[in-house]
Scaffold this motif. Structure first.
Motif, PDB file in Angstrom:
ATOM      1  N   ILE A  10       0.769  -1.256  -0.483  1.00 58.69           N
ATOM      2  CA  ILE A  10       0.235   0.032   0.149  1.00 58.69           C
ATOM      3  C   ILE A  10       1.063   1.587  -0.272  1.00 58.69           C
ATOM      4  CG2 ILE A  10      -1.307   1.600   1.620  1.00 58.69           C
ATOM      5  CD1 ILE A  10      -3.088  -0.713   0.087  1.00 58.69           C
ATOM      6  N   ALA A  11       1.930   1.478   0.883  1.00 54.74           N
ATOM      7  CA  ALA A  11       3.100   2.794   1.239  1.00 54.74           C
ATOM      8  C   ALA A  11       3.488   2.572  -0.221  1.00 54.74           C
ATOM      9  CB  ALA A  11       3.825   2.391   1.619  1.00 54.74           C
ATOM     10  N   THR A  13       2.597   1.338  -3.176  1.00 53.06           N
ATOM     11  CA  THR A  13       1.613   1.431  -4.646  1.00 53.06           C
ATOM     12  C   THR A  13       0.825   3.320  -4.291  1.00 53.06           C
ATOM     13  OG1 THR A  13       0.061   0.014  -4.282  1.00 53.06           O
ATOM     14  CG2 THR A  13      -0.592   1.530  -5.578  1.00 53.06           C
ATOM     15  N   VAL A  14       0.866   3.773  -2.615  1.00 51.40           N
ATOM     16  CA  VAL A  14       0.684   5.508  -2.843  1.00 51.40           C
ATOM     17  C   VAL A  14       1.833   6.202  -3.035  1.00 51.40           C
ATOM     18  CG1 VAL A  14      -0.030   7.077  -0.886  1.00 51.40           C
ATOM     19  CG2 VAL A  14      -0.777   4.646  -0.337  1.00 51.40           C
TER      20      VAL A  14
ATOM     21  N   ALA B  23       5.518   7.175   3.996  1.00 54.88           N
ATOM     22  CA  ALA B  23       5.270   5.791   4.065  1.00 54.88           C
ATOM     23  C   ALA B  23       5.324   5.452   5.773  1.00 54.88           C
ATOM     24  CB  ALA B  23       6.566   5.143   3.392  1.00 54.88           C
ATOM     25  N   ILE B  26       1.478   5.726   6.777  1.00 56.43           N
ATOM     26  CA  ILE B  26       0.919   4.689   6.443  1.00 56.43           C
ATOM     27  C   ILE B  26       0.724   3.533   6.882  1.00 56.43           C
ATOM     28  CG2 ILE B  26       0.404   3.428   3.833  1.00 56.43           C
ATOM     29  CD1 ILE B  26       1.661   5.823   2.221  1.00 56.43           C
ATOM     30  N   THR B  27       2.505   3.073   6.886  1.00 58.95           N
ATOM     31  CA  THR B  27       2.618   1.818   7.635  1.00 58.95           C
ATOM     32  C   THR B  27       1.817   1.696   9.425  1.00 58.95           C
ATOM     33  OG1 THR B  27       4.563   2.121   6.484  1.00 58.95           O
ATOM     34  CG2 THR B  27       4.358   0.584   8.434  1.00 58.95           C
ATOM     35  N   GLU B  30      -2.157   1.597   8.400  1.00 57.97           N
ATOM     36  CA  GLU B  30      -2.320   0.836   7.282  1.00 57.97           C
ATOM     37  C   GLU B  30      -3.567   0.372   7.699  1.00 57.97           C
ATOM     38  OE1 GLU B  30      -0.724  -1.162   4.206  1.00 57.97           O
ATOM     39  OE2 GLU B  30      -1.816  -2.239   4.106  1.00 57.97           O
ATOM     40  N   ARG B  34      -7.858  -0.500   6.968  1.00 50.71           N
ATOM     41  CA  ARG B  34      -7.745  -1.594   6.738  1.00 50.71           C
ATOM     42  C   ARG B  34      -9.498  -2.049   7.843  1.00 50.71           C
ATOM     43  NH1 ARG B  34      -6.516  -4.363   2.193  1.00 50.71           N
ATOM     44  NH2 ARG B  34      -4.524  -3.617   2.518  1.00 50.71           N
ATOM     45  N   GLN B  53      -5.861   3.008  -0.964  1.00 48.84           N
ATOM     46  CA  GLN B  53      -4.870   4.622  -1.332  1.00 48.84           C
ATOM     47  C   GLN B  53      -6.127   5.707  -1.568  1.00 48.84           C
ATOM     48  OE1 GLN B  53      -4.411   1.317  -4.753  1.00 48.84           O
ATOM     49  NE2 GLN B  53      -3.495  -0.239  -3.777  1.00 48.84           N
ATOM     50  N   PHE B  56      -5.176   7.816   1.618  1.00 46.38           N
ATOM     51  CA  PHE B  56      -3.655   8.422   1.924  1.00 46.38           C
ATOM     52  C   PHE B  56      -3.650   8.711   0.999  1.00 46.38           C
ATOM     53  CE2 PHE B  56      -3.157   3.810   4.295  1.00 46.38           C
ATOM     54  CZ  PHE B  56      -2.937   4.620   5.428  1.00 46.38           C
ATOM     55  N   LEU B  57      -4.034   8.941  -0.001  1.00 47.38           N
ATOM     56  CA  LEU B  57      -3.543  10.013  -1.563  1.00 47.38           C
ATOM     57  C   LEU B  57      -4.424  11.189  -0.582  1.00 47.38           C
ATOM     58  CD1 LEU B  57      -3.973   8.049  -4.777  1.00 47.38           C
ATOM     59  CD2 LEU B  57      -2.190   9.321  -4.002  1.00 47.38           C
TER      60      LEU B  57
END
Lengths: 286, 196
Positions: A10-11, A13-14, B23, B26-27, B30, B34, B53, B56-57
């Motif tokens: 995911i990281a 892809t983002v 990142a 996100i880690t 996530e 989820r 996705q 996070f975007l």
């Protein structure tokens, strides 16, 4: 697939999407501007709401309401006919809009619906009170009426309420004065002869050439009118609630005094004045 | 030397300068997100990936709008929730929660807060039945119950995530729990009817 791998995917892809599309965080200025626009829209809606309220105040805190028996059958018909519903609708819409804008500010959602609505209404009330004290309600109303064909100002409505000779009301400018009569040109441009034997001394004080006055009385054939009373069209200064109450009190007293004229020893004109529906309504007023 | 653990706010600041730092955020979030979007009704892994996705975007694009006075997690949960709602609007499906939880814990929470102490739940109710009951609630009630009892969020965090006043959180939770209690009670009664 392990959890770690999943996280990475995911990281990755983002970050790849960010790289590929050359995405950048929107600038701080963008968000500050957005927030400022929301607050400005809130202020605007409060300001427009205040104008609406100032015009409502103007109607309710004026001789239109204080002497409503002269132009309306009842208090209910006054509220149905004279209250500026358009402005009430504008006020309602603006308050809704204010709430929406407030709610979408950064912290706006934290406040209850009632808090946001009441603070918006409260803001409008405070500004409207200021506008009313400055006489701005009348100015807004008149200017809108002048420049917007779809809008009829409250003053214009009041003019037409007073230009109803068959119902005992006339509005016009005094163009000539004799011992027993007045020459008056109404707002339609018609000339009237007003018999003034029944006017009080206070009424006579209002008689000046060129002055616009409201007249209540009885219509006669041939553009003649028995004047039972005169009122200034617009007061020179904004009247306070106490002054309006005093004006009303005087008019109610006058209606009771007029009842004394209805005896045979008085002339026919006095009797007609006493029997005017508006005088009867005033006599039964609380 | 062990690297000092950074706060979310610090990572946000770094991400604005160096996008690779993002990142780390996100880690951190996530797995939590989820689970959360799954509970909101985004069931398959592919769909969850899409929602995450996009979440996070959006977080990245809007980093400058993040208010450091709020917990970062509340802000990120809010965006995830909005993305999940957009997702099922786009799919044109009715959102159905899919909660997997310890049914005893939820039952205890509901039982201790409803008005009628006579509402005694059959502790044998299965987790699937609790899930079904939560899933059947109106979206607004389900949303607060999921955040409070499944994500273990505080009232002020729920207020920030759902963008509703603090008082409304309490009201929705109270009403939601009452509704949940009614549904769970009906499950219990139905299961008792079939008991020989």
């Amino acid at each position: 697939m392990t959890e770690k791998k999943q996280e990475n995917s995911i990281a990755e892809t983002v970050l790849t999407t960010i790289e590929k599309n050359q995405l950048e965080p929107r600038s701080r200025v963008f968000f500050t501007t957005k927030e400022s626009v929301l607050w400005l829209l809130w202020l605007l809606s409060v300001a427009v709401g205040a104008v609406a309220l100032a015009i409502i105040f103007m109607v309710c805190l004026s001789s239109m309401h204080a002497l409503h028996e002269l132009t309306h059958d009842s208090q209910i018909s006054f509220w149905l006919g004279a209250v500026p519903y358009l402005w009430l609708a504008v006020l309602g819409s603006m308050m809704w809009w204010a709430w929406q804008n407030f709610r979408h500010t950064k912290r706006g959602y934290r406040y209850s619906v009632w808090f946001t609505i009441l603070s918006s209404v409260g803001g409008s009330v405070v500004v409207a009170a200021g506008l009313h004290l400055l006489g701005a309600g009348v100015i807004f109303d008149e200017e809108l009426g002048r420049y917007t064909s779809l809008y009829t100002s409250q003053l214009e409505r009041e003019e037409w309420r007073w230009q109803q000779p068959s119902e005992g009301r006339l509005l016009g400018v005094i163009e000539g004065v004799t011992q027993e009569s007045l020459r008056l040109r109404d707002i339609r441009g018609d000339e009237w002869v007003l018999f003034t034997s029944t006017l009080s001394n206070e009424d006579r004080d209002l008689v000046h050439l060129g002055r616009m006055v409201r007249v209540f009385g009885v219509e006669r054939p041939g553009r003649e009118f028995t004047a039972c009373g005169l009122l200034p069209w617009k007061s020179e200064q904004r009247q306070t609630v106490a002054e309006l109450a005093e004006i009303r009190k005087k008019m109610v007293r006058r209606s009771h005094d007029a009842a004394l004229w209805s005896g045979e020893e008085w002339g026919q004109s006095q009797a007609e004045c006493a029997d005017l529906p508006m005088m009867q309504r005033l006599r039964t007023a609380p | 030397m062990e690297e000092k653990l950074q706060t979310d706010q610090e990572i946000v600041q770094h991400s604005l300068i160096e996008k690779e730092s993002f990142a780390e955020l996100i880690t951190r979030y996530e797995q939590k997100l989820r689970r959360y979007v799954a509970r909101l009704g985004v069931r398959t892994k592919d769909d969850q990936d899409d929602v995450l996705q996009n979440t996070f975007l959006k977080v990245y694009r809007n980093l400058n709008s993040y208010d450091p006075d709020l917990p970062f997690s509340s802000w990120v949960y809010r965006i995830a929730r909005n993305e999940a709602i957009s997702w099922y609007r786009h799919q044109r499906v009715r959102p159905e929660g899919y909660v997997v939880a310890d049914s005893d814990e939820i039952l205890a929470l509901v039982a201790e807060t409803v008005d009628s102490p006579e509402v005694v739940f059959d502790q044998a109710l299965a987790a699937t039945e609790v899930s079904r009951a939560v899933a059947g609630l109106e979206e607004k009630y389900r949303a607060v119950i999921i955040l409070r009892y499944f994500e273990h969020k505080e009232y002020d965090e729920i207020s920030d995530i759902m963008q509703i006043p603090l008082g409304s959180v309490g009201t929705l939770l109270y009403r939601g729990k009452k509704k949940l209690a009614t549904v769970l009670k009906s499950f219990t009664m139905r299961s008792n009817e079939y008991t020989p």
